[in-house]
Write an enzyme that holds these catalytic residues in place. Sequence first.
Site, PDB file in Angstrom:
ATOM      1  N   ALA A 106       2.376  -1.093   4.934  1.00 43.24           N
ATOM      2  CA  ALA A 106       1.184  -1.949   4.933  1.00 43.24           C
ATOM      3  C   ALA A 106       1.526  -3.233   5.664  1.00 43.24           C
ATOM      4  CB  ALA A 106       0.733  -2.267   3.513  1.00 43.24           C
ATOM      5  N   LYS A 107       0.541  -3.989   6.011  1.00 49.09           N
ATOM      6  CA  LYS A 107       0.762  -5.345   6.523  1.00 49.09           C
ATOM      7  C   LYS A 107      -0.533  -6.105   6.327  1.00 49.09           C
ATOM      8  CE  LYS A 107       4.302  -7.198   8.814  1.00 49.09           C
ATOM      9  NZ  LYS A 107       5.647  -6.659   8.612  1.00 49.09           N
TER      10      LYS A 107
END
Length: 418
Positions: A106-107
Amino acid sequence: MHPYDHPTFRMACEQFELVADFLEIPQGDRARLCMPKRALSVSIPIHRDSGATEVFYGYRVQHHLTLGPTKGGIRYHPEVTLGEVAALAMWMSWKCALAGLPYGGAKGGVACDPATLSATELERLTRRFTQEIIPFIGPQIDIPAPDLGTHEQIMAWMMDTYSTHHGHSVPGVVTGKPVSLGGSVGRREATGRGVAFLANRAMDSLGLRADQATAIIQGFGNVGSVTAQCLARHGTRIVGVADARGAIYRPTGIPLQELEAHVARHGSVAGFTEAEAIDPAALLIQPCDVLVPAALERQITEHNALQLRCRVLAEGANGPTTPAADRLLAQRGDVLVVPDILCNAGGVVVSYFEWVQDLQSFFWNETEVVDRLYRILEGAFAQTYKFSRDRQVSPRTAALALGIERVWKAKKLRGLFP
Ligand code: GLU
């Protein structure tokens, strides 16, 4: 059409396609593997100290949910876009899989310049951003961490906002927290420590001695500064350092303690009088044994790849080298690349330790953290370079292939849903 188009996302897709061809992944499986599972885009209105209202834009991208919750940092930088965050989320997936962590990638990020925000504005921005993404994150859903422009205090505000909403402390919702709030000892140093450890392993494999080597570091934030300190501890001379505002060069070695004190006072390496000022682009092509890009994406390109004068390229940043530069480096054959998803994995590895400690409410000491960190990095390093030798591919292709294949196989076992 998809909403992620951006040069960095295109670069991540190009890397993926090269590896998908190598692994002979059927066309029908590719889009599911490459495209993010889901993304959230939010508006963040805050009151500035002046009384004016300003709206910022923030994002969180979850790349895949096949192996567990998603994991990755939150970036505060003026150029953050949905597409950049999506590329970084994809790289987190391959990084976690390569290190054997039970996470998808994720980011997140907010397009803002933290240097122009006061501490109270930064707190309001962070709390409001967290509030907007509360339904999207959680210790079993998605666990943010620091990245470029964010730090422990920001993680503390995120943890507090989430916990207040739930009515009890939830330390496992973010990692990279202050140790006093359930953070892990050794998390702050983990990425830089890992970069230096792997740069030393790469030097060993070339027969270079750390105590006779030189290094140039691009970026002097959490990753670059700790990498410099750890390399120097093994006797490596740091001959150049660059950051967003300038670069300095001193072939006999830069005194790091003095540089740290200068950066603490002035916020940049620029103006440090015990080294010469140099053009930041020119610094990258000065002679050194180890070059550590530890700042932004797409710094080593077709324009400078042939001019690099390093033996080891240790990628502290995410995505610092473009595929066009990779092709030139492969033709040259005289630069050993330690690819980003391996080289900077120390951060997320100790984030994983922090999450495990939070879930168990049982905390480890620094020796346990560092020892386990090195064991995981050593394993990933050995697997990557064995694959690279056995299959006659670059270390980047090897690292990506190991990560992508693990996610691909897990998706096949689970079916179409995750
Ligand atoms: N932002 C770091 C990275 O790019 C760390 C992520 C984490 O600890 O979850 O790897």
